[in-house]
Write an enzyme that holds these catalytic residues in place. Sequence first.
Site, PDB file in Angstrom:
ATOM      1  N   GLU A   1      -3.294   7.499  -4.166  1.00  0.00           N
ATOM      2  CA  GLU A   1      -3.125   6.192  -3.525  1.00  0.00           C
ATOM      3  C   GLU A   1      -2.949   5.085  -4.562  1.00  0.00           C
ATOM      4  O   GLU A   1      -3.657   5.057  -5.560  1.00  0.00           O
ATOM      5  CB  GLU A   1      -4.381   5.908  -2.682  1.00  0.00           C
ATOM      6  CG  GLU A   1      -4.404   4.549  -2.017  1.00  0.00           C
ATOM      7  CD  GLU A   1      -5.768   4.252  -1.399  1.00  0.00           C
ATOM      8  OE1 GLU A   1      -6.002   4.658  -0.249  1.00  0.00           O
ATOM      9  OE2 GLU A   1      -6.605   3.618  -2.074  1.00  0.00           O
TER      10      GLU A   1
ATOM     11  N   TYR B   1       0.853  -1.188   0.000  1.00  0.00           N
ATOM     12  CA  TYR B   1       0.000   0.000   0.000  1.00  0.00           C
ATOM     13  C   TYR B   1       0.889   1.238   0.000  1.00  0.00           C
ATOM     14  O   TYR B   1       1.812   1.327   0.819  1.00  0.00           O
ATOM     15  CB  TYR B   1      -0.874   0.011   1.265  1.00  0.00           C
ATOM     16  CG  TYR B   1      -1.734   1.261   1.385  1.00  0.00           C
ATOM     17  CD1 TYR B   1      -3.029   1.275   0.881  1.00  0.00           C
ATOM     18  CD2 TYR B   1      -1.233   2.424   1.977  1.00  0.00           C
ATOM     19  CE1 TYR B   1      -3.810   2.416   0.970  1.00  0.00           C
ATOM     20  CE2 TYR B   1      -2.019   3.571   2.058  1.00  0.00           C
ATOM     21  CZ  TYR B   1      -3.298   3.549   1.551  1.00  0.00           C
ATOM     22  OH  TYR B   1      -4.063   4.687   1.625  1.00  0.00           O
TER      23      TYR B   1
END
Length: 400
Positions: free
Chosen positions: A200, A112
């Site tokens: 993201e 992530y």
Amino acid sequence: MRVHEFQARQLLAEAGVPVPTGGVATSVHEAVQAAEGVFAAGGSIAVVKAQVHAGGRGKAGFVKVCRSVDEARSAAEFMLSHRMVSPQTPPEGLEVKRLLVASGVDIAKEFYVAVLTDRGSRRNVLIASAEGGVDIEHVAATRPEAILKQPLDPVAGLHPFAARLLAFRLGFTGKAVNQAADILLKLARTFVQKDATLAEINPLVLTPASRDHPDGQVIAIDAKFTFDDNALFRQKQVEAFFDPAEENPAEIRAHAFGLSYVALNGTIGCLVNGAGLAMSTMDLVKLHGGEPANFLDVGGGASEEAVTEAFRIILSDPRVNGVLVNIFGGIMPCDRIARAIIASAKSVGFQVPLVVRLEGTNVHEARRLLESARTEMPTMQTAWDLTDAARRIVAAVGRA
Ligand code: GDP
Ligand code: MN
């Protein structure tokens, strides 16, 4: 402003981040063609992904890893004919109007990475975790130590040495270290250059070792970007990504009338002028035990039509059990609001309790108008000040 994954992937690709190629489809036929293209080009995986402004698609069955054209066809058929429900959508789900059909990759590990603004430290910060993928929220909630944080320098951005250090701490080895560090730098740069509020990649993946890539390859296979609305005037590319089909229709209608409307989760509709008064009205409603259903600011100089539209928008929300009008008449005189309330009572009709608090220019004329229309508005009460108004509407609607 939110954008679709395929648009975020485009920005990443333009910044030089490795992203698998893909095409957008609005029908099963187009999706099948795109999947055929993936396999014809030598790919062994085609991924079919719903393009909606919400995450959690994988778990909801709206990201399908397909090994054949037939699998891609059934995935597309399913997604285009079902609403997607995930923890990030409204309970009734979202209609899927577009699909991304991308070439897929084999995955050794999911990471992530994201850049966002940390208000606490007043810095942009890169956050990263070696435990990326569909359970990142759970990791963040239960094992915060598994989330790495690196503040960005306000002038220089992410320093190359900090990017490399992060890549090592995430566990990349060999040639993958430089690939990962390069992606982190490009992500941080894109965040600033595009006036993003969130950039993201989840997951950023490491592919299994192969003969050509003994340390694996680092590739972005999902992206979520949001942007600062106040910067869109200088971000024409991003502005053009706007997709009205994905926005709350009431918010779009409000925008067309020059109203600032934000839908919230409560039951009390609030019609207010000025953002400061809107904030304090919401505070008072909450203080007295209610929950606002929206933030609706008609602004300083709204027309009677705009105010009537504002009531129509508020009352079209089935959760609204009562309406609080709190207007300080300055540039906009109170009697204009009173006329708009009466006009709305005629054209829209108030089935729910209505509490009106007016103060300022032409307030006496406004009160006279409201009094004379009382029979048409049996659910209306007038209030003398803000606290009185908040108490009355909460009493009428019931505590949240
Ligand atoms: P999200 O659930 O909305 O965040 O959608 P993602 O695009 O992140 O996909 C969810 C999950 O599907 C990922 O975490 C992966 O595990 C899997 N996935 C997505 N694309 C691929 C792919 O190309 N190959 C493989 N093997 N899995 C994929
Ligand atoms: Mn994802």
